[in-house]
Scaffold this active site. Sequence first.
Site, PDB file in Angstrom:
ATOM      1  N   GLU A 244      86.093  35.402 -64.625  1.00 44.52           N
ATOM      2  CA  GLU A 244      85.203  35.481 -63.477  1.00 44.52           C
ATOM      3  C   GLU A 244      84.626  36.626 -63.396  1.00 44.52           C
ATOM      4  OE1 GLU A 244      87.381  34.242 -59.430  1.00 44.52           O
ATOM      5  OE2 GLU A 244      89.027  34.487 -60.974  1.00 44.52           O
ATOM      6  N   ARG A 459     101.824  35.970 -69.739  1.00 40.24           N
ATOM      7  CA  ARG A 459     100.741  37.160 -69.330  1.00 40.24           C
ATOM      8  C   ARG A 459     101.066  38.379 -70.041  1.00 40.24           C
ATOM      9  NH1 ARG A 459      98.340  37.632 -63.693  1.00 40.24           N
ATOM     10  NH2 ARG A 459      97.902  39.758 -64.524  1.00 40.24           N
ATOM     11  N   LYS A 469      91.990  43.803 -59.411  1.00 38.90           N
ATOM     12  CA  LYS A 469      91.004  44.282 -58.893  1.00 38.90           C
ATOM     13  C   LYS A 469      90.739  44.870 -57.740  1.00 38.90           C
ATOM     14  CE  LYS A 469      89.113  40.179 -61.590  1.00 38.90           C
ATOM     15  NZ  LYS A 469      88.451  38.748 -61.434  1.00 38.90           N
TER      16      LYS A 469
END
Length: 749
Positions: A244, A459, A469
Amino acid sequence: MADPLTLFTSIGLSEQKAKETLKNDALCSALKDAIAQAQRVLGVAGVDKATGTLLYTMASRLRDPKRLGFLTDHIAQRKICTELQLAAALEFVKSHPQDPINQQEFESLCGVGVVITPEQIEDKVEKVIKKHKDQLLQERYRFNMGLLMGEARGGLMWADGKMIKNEVDMQVCVAIHLCLSPEGILKIEGRTLMDELRGVALNFHKPGENYKTEGYVVTPKTMDLLKQHLEFTGGQIRTRFPPEPNGILHIGHAKAINFNFGYAKANDGICYLRYDDTNPEKEEEKYFTAIKDMVEWLGYKPYEITHASDNFQRLYDLAVDLIRRGHAYVCHQRGEELKGHNPPPSPWRERPAEESLVLFDRMRRGLFAEGEATLRMKIVMEDGKMDPVAYRIKYTAHHRTGDAWCIYPTYDYTHCLCDSIENITHSLCTKEFQARRSSYFWLCNALDVYCPVQWEYGRLNLTYTVVSKRKIIKLVEEGTVRDWDDPRLFTLTALRRRGFPSEAINNFCAKVGVTVAQATMEPHMLESCVRDVLNDHAPRAMAVLEPLKVTITNLPEGIRNDVRVPDFPANEFMGSHVVPFTRTIFIEQSDFREVMEKGYKRLTPDQPVGLRHAGYVISVQKVIKDAQGRVVELEVHCCSSHEAAEKPKAFIHWVSEPQKCEIRLYERLFLHKNPEDPSEVPGGFLSDINPNSLQVIDSALVDISVSKAKVFDKFQFERVGYFALDPDSTADKLVFNRTVTLKEDPGKM
């Protein structure tokens, strides 16, 4: 006692898990009783996350409430310390409902008091690998690692499974002789370790054989669609990296980049860089540029750069088709109504398709306010989420399509269809997307379009940092860090600025490997990979961080000799540079002590020292101090090292006619391993900032060999550490960031 929500989060439950627990009266009551009893044994602050997890598991799985106190005591007294022991204990009390419990039998069958040391695990794994070594070396990563795990665990019944797996992974790597290529890439017989993992260990399906994958849904049209797919791709592997564009990539993305691009490259395939640009409110051009830069910095070139927005019209047409087929409907439930674990079903779920088509067209033409209508898909996802949203209204201009659209597709709708449009063969996602796999297959099949296969992997996380973020933005807003590329962060731009070579990051990802389980690594493991690369590729220079002036009295004024310094002392054929040697030099303050101490080998009034590369030995004649009694200058006598009465005990670095520079020394940004964990840092991550994470030395001196360095050029400052030139550098003043120290700090392990 604290309110239940606070009580449950204090033992390590997430806020969401705590709220879910409050909805279950029986579980809530049992857990409160267990915590209260444990606190009587350990104290209010003594129930840590590990104990809290065991208490929660016990309370949620125990069927006989009268055994709650018995098991809680064993957990609080650290007699039951692992999930394995707890599982055995729960099974025991289930099969022994009558009192009294035979304590000796219970403790024997549940491993009470059994402690397995790391040394025992290491020894056991070593014996198992030795037993299978010949076959392991022959089959390498095709070898059944489960066999090693099973045999190791067989002799260590109560050992932590993760510790066994980590030890097996480490010893397997050692056994098959990992080595570095001249390019600094981990290699095994000409192939990189990641190539080996990508190509063999994952056991992926072949292109066109999607239907052989467990869980893949086959419809009457599947085989025809796969045939068309193969005709288009020619059987080529196709992957994609779909970030993204609303933030900067971090170390976890490096694993995804290596996996997606690397798996395609290792199998002569292609990989797209696809921007998932479906949320215009948060997307900025700088993020598009930064993402592309980081992919290329890691050494990968996308086959093509695409955008989800390239397909907005096609996605809209498919949504219309989905409505016609009876698989989607326009809903008017508000966002707040859809939140929570069990939101109420939509009263518009059975709305006629014709009516939804009219309303969806009105959404497209901007006749509804934001939040007034959504398009939802008729499916229950694996995590229980019902009818996920496919389209929502946003009156925000898109960076590429402008005001052409006021409805935007969601990830759940867009992701699989863009994969299908691009004929992706392997849609590689992190484990949290596993809950969306069923909707991925469902949507492609509901529209009768080619359906790729979604594969999930664990992950990559690091301790002592945050990568969210939202949290990085908070750190910037609070002034804790300067920006996304502050070298104390673990964004890829920050690591590049700090001086981490891209090869080292790729090597780190290779060492971590590709596993289904989430990997949480210590920063020192990444730093070790950095040292390995920089040791071979960073030319040497000399810099003095805390200068002490030294005047060589037996050299005449104005004399200037050239000293040739090898760029790589271990291999002088790799080049050298010249530095001046004059009557005045500068050494580190710490390389001189006025009073001799036992074990100190550097310069003192009674002990000479050698100067690296110069061929001289200096001896102190006079110590000059300022009014406060601080040593500000030394007057020394020098002689050739060949003329010295005895070989000096040490050789120190020095500079002459140096260039002034700024040095920035970095330490961990956070004090605790898991700054986001409320049980470890109750005050939140902003309360855990290390006040000594940055030290700026504005008057350091560096030799002139680095004067023409370019931004991000890397050096080893002899005896000091590895450094990289910072973008803040100017023609008048160079700025260097310390990348890593020369040796690993034992305190960080």
